[in-house]
Design an enzyme around this catalytic site. Structure first.
Site, PDB file in Angstrom:
ATOM      1  N   LYS A 246       0.844  -1.203   0.000  1.00 47.35           N
ATOM      2  CA  LYS A 246       0.000   0.000   0.000  1.00 47.35           C
ATOM      3  C   LYS A 246       0.875   1.248   0.000  1.00 47.35           C
ATOM      4  O   LYS A 246       2.012   1.196   0.469  1.00 47.35           O
ATOM      5  CB  LYS A 246      -0.858   0.026   1.264  1.00 47.35           C
ATOM      6  CG  LYS A 246      -2.012  -0.941   1.256  1.00 47.35           C
ATOM      7  CD  LYS A 246      -2.847  -0.786   2.509  1.00 47.35           C
ATOM      8  CE  LYS A 246      -4.002  -1.772   2.531  1.00 47.35           C
ATOM      9  NZ  LYS A 246      -5.017  -1.519   1.501  1.00 47.35           N
TER      10      LYS A 246
ATOM     11  N   ARG B 271     -10.578 -11.206   1.579  1.00 43.47           N
ATOM     12  CA  ARG B 271     -11.478 -12.222   1.010  1.00 43.47           C
ATOM     13  C   ARG B 271     -10.840 -13.602   1.034  1.00 43.47           C
ATOM     14  O   ARG B 271     -11.541 -14.604   1.102  1.00 43.47           O
ATOM     15  CB  ARG B 271     -11.909 -11.784  -0.399  1.00 43.47           C
ATOM     16  CG  ARG B 271     -10.821 -11.705  -1.396  1.00 43.47           C
ATOM     17  CD  ARG B 271     -11.184 -10.846  -2.598  1.00 43.47           C
ATOM     18  NE  ARG B 271     -11.168  -9.414  -2.298  1.00 43.47           N
ATOM     19  CZ  ARG B 271     -11.454  -8.456  -3.171  1.00 43.47           C
ATOM     20  NH1 ARG B 271     -11.812  -8.766  -4.418  1.00 43.47           N
ATOM     21  NH2 ARG B 271     -11.413  -7.196  -2.819  1.00 43.47           N
TER      22      ARG B 271
HETATM   23  N1  BES Z   1      -8.217  -3.642   4.322  1.00 48.29           N
HETATM   24  C1  BES Z   1      -8.400  -3.185   2.997  1.00 48.29           C
HETATM   25  C2  BES Z   1      -9.689  -2.396   2.824  1.00 48.29           C
HETATM   26  C3  BES Z   1      -9.785  -1.068   3.539  1.00 48.29           C
HETATM   27  C4  BES Z   1      -9.498   0.083   2.866  1.00 48.29           C
HETATM   28  C5  BES Z   1     -10.239  -1.001   4.825  1.00 48.29           C
HETATM   29  C6  BES Z   1      -9.632   1.306   3.505  1.00 48.29           C
HETATM   30  C7  BES Z   1     -10.370   0.215   5.475  1.00 48.29           C
HETATM   31  C8  BES Z   1     -10.071   1.368   4.804  1.00 48.29           C
HETATM   32  C9  BES Z   1      -8.429  -4.358   2.048  1.00 48.29           C
HETATM   33  O1  BES Z   1      -7.669  -5.456   2.388  1.00 48.29           O
HETATM   34  C10 BES Z   1      -7.882  -3.885   0.749  1.00 48.29           C
HETATM   35  O2  BES Z   1      -6.721  -3.580   0.711  1.00 48.29           O
HETATM   36  N2  BES Z   1      -8.724  -3.841  -0.270  1.00 48.29           N
HETATM   37  C11 BES Z   1      -8.332  -3.387  -1.557  1.00 48.29           C
HETATM   38  C12 BES Z   1      -8.920  -4.341  -2.567  1.00 48.29           C
HETATM   39  C13 BES Z   1      -8.367  -4.170  -3.960  1.00 48.29           C
HETATM   40  C14 BES Z   1      -6.914  -4.581  -4.020  1.00 48.29           C
HETATM   41  C15 BES Z   1      -9.192  -5.004  -4.887  1.00 48.29           C
HETATM   42  C16 BES Z   1      -8.892  -1.993  -1.744  1.00 48.29           C
HETATM   43  O3  BES Z   1      -9.989  -1.721  -1.305  1.00 48.29           O
HETATM   44  O4  BES Z   1      -8.173  -1.171  -2.329  1.00 48.29           O
HETATM   45 MG    MG Z   2      -5.672  -5.290   1.669  1.00 47.66          MG
END
Ligand code: BES
Ligand code: MG
Ligand code: ZN
Length: 496
Positions: A272, A346
């Site tokens: 990230k 997921r």
């Molecule tokens: N934990 C994150 C989602 C999240 C984002 C929670 C912001 C709280 C605040 C999740 O694991 C994630 O990284 N999701 C990605 C999915 C994408 C790679 C398809 C996302 O939402 O960017």
């Molecule tokens: Mg994630």
């Protein structure tokens, strides 16, 4: 600082702060009138200066001498307006916010003669709202906020015993909410799969909850390769905690709750960006909610069978981490092409959901997960996203949501989004194809492939598990504990 004690009185004590109700037209409520008379009309005089008319607004003034310290006026809305339990809780929270720094105990001179409410649980709900609002996370502050001084809050009632009885249940529910807020607030160097599993055991076992903790070797034997893949890059190894409250008939299938427990989500090799990454310490909030819910259920000995599953892993980049492009065979036998290691929630849930439906054959499965940033884009920090394969179940959850004020909004699911996760070389891929938008829906479709035909709901809580808004009712800045009151109400209100 938490309020020490919420209690009830049938006569107004002296030498404390007092809270009275004022309607939006400026008239005093019946109890306020009585207090006003005893104070020589000083409230009526001051109420003229209280210009803000909206419900729950407050204003305090000091008495120079006499029986009370500060008098706090609170707007009750229009006279005769019907209140809900939630509004009483908001009233309690508003009273706490206004009186917490006045350096005295406080009595609330508002009862059923002032507010239209059908049940004598009114005073208990005012106390519950104040209690929920009073929680904060100051463990790591060397200097605590000394301005907050309110220790004892009492509420006027004609039936002290009945009020105490109602509060007993609510206080235990609050303890569940506080446990969730606490574990969600803790940083990831304190909360990791092993330590969170230990907290689950320490908190719940003494309450009569069966707690089983699966370690990596046991998960390997069960073929939980999707969950294990997420954790394989971290020194902090995954755990699966299984919590069982057997409050119902032995033969009754349980209601199951499954929580995403990614104790830190760096994104893995699909790292990230730096900004906001620290917030990913909250990525175990789904598991935190399952934990707090089980605590509330066990403390109140609800007569239902409940299973809680906390699926815990830390998502880190390292030489042993999973790579984009890896293919793993999940416990269900279905293969997953890992196109982004950041779509890890997921994968963790895939095995946890499959395991739960396979082992317990539950009547209903509800999962909670901080699953997608996309749900925050869609619903902001106001609503959690609700996805379900069963209208009746979705309606039950929405009803609980309306009652508790923990807002959910039903989102669609459909074939279009399901096709979006078909992979060319495996059974599915863990992110949607570029032309398929609606990231929260594709994520939900992915989960759906791991619940068979069970009645299932998925609540994407990414936007609501924490708040940066200190003015939010019944919660201060930080972890909200979202989901505990919602799902406790769901268990309490329905026959399964
Ligand atoms: N934990 C994150 C989602 C999240 C984002 C929670 C912001 C709280 C605040 C999740 O694991 C994630 O990284 N999701 C990605 C999915 C994408 C790679 C398809 C996302 O939402 O960017
Ligand atoms: Mg994630
Ligand atoms: Zn995540």
């Amino acid at each position: 600082m938490l309020i020490n004690k919420v209690s009830f009185v049938d006569k107004l004590p002296k030498n404390c702060g007092i809270v009275v109700g004022i309607y939006s037209d400026g008239s005093l409520s019946p109890n306020a009138k009585k207090v006003d008379e005893s104070l020589g009309g000083i409230i009526s005089k001051n109420s003229d200066k209280f210009t803000c008319k909206s419900q729950f607004k407050t204003r305090s003034f000091a008495l120079c001498n006499g029986d009370y310290g500060y008098v706090t006026m609170v707007r009750l809305g229009d006279s005769g307006k019907k209140f809900s339990e939630l509004e009483l809780e908001k009233l309690g929270a508003a009273i706490y916010s206004c009186t917490s720094k006045l350096d005295e105990d406080v009595v609330v001179a508002i009862d059923r003669s002032d507010i239209d409410f059908p049940c004598d649980c009114l005073p208990a709900h005012i106390g519950f709202g104040a209690l929920l609002k009073s929680w904060n996370f100051d463990k790591y502050k060397s200097k605590k906020d000394e301005k907050i001084t309110l220790k004892n809050l009492s509420v006027l009632t004609s039936d002290v015993k009945a009020s105490e009885k109602y509060l007993e249940e609510l206080q235990k529910l609050a303890e569940g909410v506080f446990l969730t807020r606490q574990v969600v607030s803790e940083p990831a160097n304190v909360i990791y799969p092993e330590s969170l599993a230990k907290i689950a055991k320490d908190e719940l076992f003494p309450l009569g909850v069966e707690v089983e903790i699966l370690e990596v070797s046991e998960m390997k034997k069960l073929w939980m390769n999707a969950l294990l893949a997420v954790g394989q890059g971290s020194e902090n190894k995954p755990r699966l905690a299984i919590l069982r409250w057997n409050g119902g008939e032995k033969s009754d299938a349980p209601i199951a709750f499954v929580g995403k427990g990614v104790t830190f989500d760096s994104g893995g090799i699909s790292l990230k960006p730096e900004s906001g990454m620290h917030e990913m310490r909250y990525d175990m909030a789904g598991s935190g909610t399952v934990l707090g819910l089980l605590k509330a259920v066990a403390l109140n000995k609800l007569p239902v069978n409940v299973v809680g599953v906390m699926a815990m892993a830390e998502n880190m980049p390292s030489g042993s981490a999973q790579r984009p492009g890896d293919i793993v065979r999940s416990m269900s036998g279905q293969t997953i092409e890992v196109l982004s290691t950041d779509a890890e929630g997921r994968m963790v849930l895939a095995d946890a959901l499959w395991y739960t439906q396979d082992r317990f054959d539950p009547k209903i499965i509800i999962d909670l997960a901080t699953l997608t940033g996309a749900i925050v884009v869609a619903l902001g920090h106001e609503y959690a996203g609700l996805f379900s394969n069963c209208n009746e179940l979705a309606e039950q959850i929405v009803s609980s949501s309306v009652r508790t004020g923990e807002k959910v909004w039903r989102m669609p699911m459909s074939e279009h989004f399901d096709e979006g996760i078909n992979s060319d070389i495996a059974d599915m891929q863990n992110i949607g194809k570029p032309n398929v938008r609606g990231g929260s829906i594709t994520a939900a479709q992915f989960l759906k492939r791991f619940v068979n035909d069970k009645k299932w709901a998925h609540i994407d809580v990414a936007g609501v598990e924490t708040t940066s808004d200190d003015n939010l009712f019944i919660c201060s800045k930080g972890a909200t504990g979202f989901g505990v009151r919602l799902l406790y109400d769901f268990l309490r209100a329905n026959k399964f």
